[in-house]
Design an enzyme around this catalytic site. Structure first.
Site, PDB file in Angstrom:
ATOM      1  N   THR A   5       0.821  -1.205   0.000  1.00  0.00           N
ATOM      2  CA  THR A   5       0.000   0.000   0.000  1.00  0.00           C
ATOM      3  C   THR A   5       0.856   1.257   0.000  1.00  0.00           C
ATOM      4  O   THR A   5       0.512   2.260  -0.636  1.00  0.00           O
ATOM      5  CB  THR A   5      -0.941  -0.009   1.220  1.00  0.00           C
ATOM      6  OG1 THR A   5      -1.814  -1.137   1.126  1.00  0.00           O
ATOM      7  CG2 THR A   5      -1.777   1.249   1.291  1.00  0.00           C
ATOM      8  N   SER A  21       1.613  -7.500  -0.928  1.00  0.00           N
ATOM      9  CA  SER A  21       2.243  -8.419   0.025  1.00  0.00           C
ATOM     10  C   SER A  21       1.666  -9.830   0.054  1.00  0.00           C
ATOM     11  O   SER A  21       2.358 -10.745   0.514  1.00  0.00           O
ATOM     12  CB  SER A  21       2.239  -7.809   1.433  1.00  0.00           C
ATOM     13  OG  SER A  21       0.937  -7.563   1.883  1.00  0.00           O
ATOM     14  N   THR A  37       1.064  -4.467   4.178  1.00  0.00           N
ATOM     15  CA  THR A  37       0.729  -4.822   5.561  1.00  0.00           C
ATOM     16  C   THR A  37       0.133  -6.214   5.720  1.00  0.00           C
ATOM     17  O   THR A  37       0.105  -6.752   6.821  1.00  0.00           O
ATOM     18  CB  THR A  37      -0.240  -3.793   6.164  1.00  0.00           C
ATOM     19  OG1 THR A  37      -1.432  -3.737   5.375  1.00  0.00           O
ATOM     20  CG2 THR A  37       0.399  -2.410   6.226  1.00  0.00           C
TER      21      THR A  37
END
Length: 333
Positions: free
Chosen positions: A15, A64, A98
């Site tokens: 992000t 991720s 994240t």
């Protein structure tokens, strides 16, 4: 004029690197497919130049969920190379999405070979968003990596002005800013403007100097997670055994238990030669090494979350399959 500390910034995407349709796009920004490389992120946040001499390091800008063992191995080698090429390096910051940030952080905390502060940082809102947290998070991470007090503390995670230990921290909310938390113990420290302050240390062992060397490995032993729930009948456990798992982590019910049918399937897995570790889906607290677990041949994950217990078990299986030695590893790391 005092020279600024030199800090390497590796951009892996996430992000923090994402560019949405506009400033109000804070939820569906990945749909654009646009992610910035390390030097492009730094160009968008010129304030970084006021806190460190930043060495931008391209990696590959991905979301991720696509990060795993091959990236952990590559990052270990990349950090090693950066430390060798820049002997005056104060620390390393890794930008990361994240979703799996806590897993990468813990894996690196067990496998890094460099004696430098390594800080993972992400953001909850894309760099393009109104009131994005990307800029301040990155500045705080650079300050933390450059701080002399950050040495010897293992891999750190910095978001929302808070410094967390890689082993202990977990993501607790999908979209809220204060999502990375350490339920049992709280933060290690805080970043208030230019001030990096620590208030406690994490006690468990960490890299460098662990027995887990992944630099020449093609893959880790397969370890799967079986998530327990009411009426769980052990089908997932049996499927993992059939798929060739060498270890299973049970994300058990809050006391550190499973349903009777699942417990039987886990016991059969132990008999088949798999290492089985009991954790809990509660997200907090220690699974006690009870007589019941011992009778089943199942080890305790201590207070590790299932996803982190999976990483430690996979790494442990690269050095031993002895149950007593595995139990000792879970008590030390």
């Amino acid at each position: 004029m005092t020279a600024l500390p030199k800090v390497a910034f590796i951009g892996t995407g996430g992000t923090l690197s994402s560019v949405g349709r506009d400033g109000l796009d804070i939820l569906d920004y990945t749909a654009t497919g646009e992610r910035l490389e390390a030097e492009e992120i730094l160009a968008r946040i010129p304030e970084t130049r006021a806190v460190a001499e930043v060495v931008a390091v391209r990696y590959r800008a991905v979301t991720s969920p696509g990060v795993g063992f091959s990236d952990w191995r590559t990052l270990v080698l990349l950090c090693e190379r950066l430390a060798r090429e820049h002997p005056d390096l104060a620390g390393i910051v890794i930008g990361h999405g994240t979703a799996t940030l806590e897993e990468t952080a813990y894996a690196l905390s067990l496998t890094l070979t460099v004696d430098l502060p390594v800080v993972l940082v992400g953001s909850q809102r894309p760099i393009s968003a109104l009131s994005s947290d990307a800029g301040l998070n990155l500045v705080a991470a650079l300050r933390t990596a450059a701080a002399p007090d950050s040495r010897g503390r293992g891999v750190l995670v910095v978001l929302n002005d808070e410094i967390q230990a890689a082993r202990e921290v977990t993501k607790t909310s999908v979209a809220r800013m204060q999502t990375f938390r350490t339920p049992d113990f709280g933060v290690l420290g805080q970043v208030d403007g230019p001030h990096v302050r620590y208030y406690r240390r994490a006690e468990r062992r960490h890299a460098p100097g662990t027995p887990f060397d992944i630099r020449d490995l093609d893959a880790l032993p397969r370890v799967d997670i079986a998530y327990s729930h009411a009426d769980a009948d052990g089908t997932a456990v049996r499927a993992f055994v059939q798929a060739g798992a060498r270890g299973i982590v049970s994300a058990g019910l809050a006391p550190g238990m499973t349903t009777p049918a699942e417990a039987e399937a886990l016991a059969r897995a132990v008999e088949a030669g798999l290492a089985v570790v009991q954790s809990t889906r509660a997200g907090s607290g220690v699974v006690p090494p009870t007589r019941r677990l011992a009778e089943l041949g199942i080890l305790s994950a201590d207070n590790l979350t299932p996803q982190k217990a999976r990483i430690l078990l996979a790494l442990a299986l690269t050095v031993t399959r002895d149950p007593a030695a595995l139990a000792e590893i879970f008590s030390v790391y």
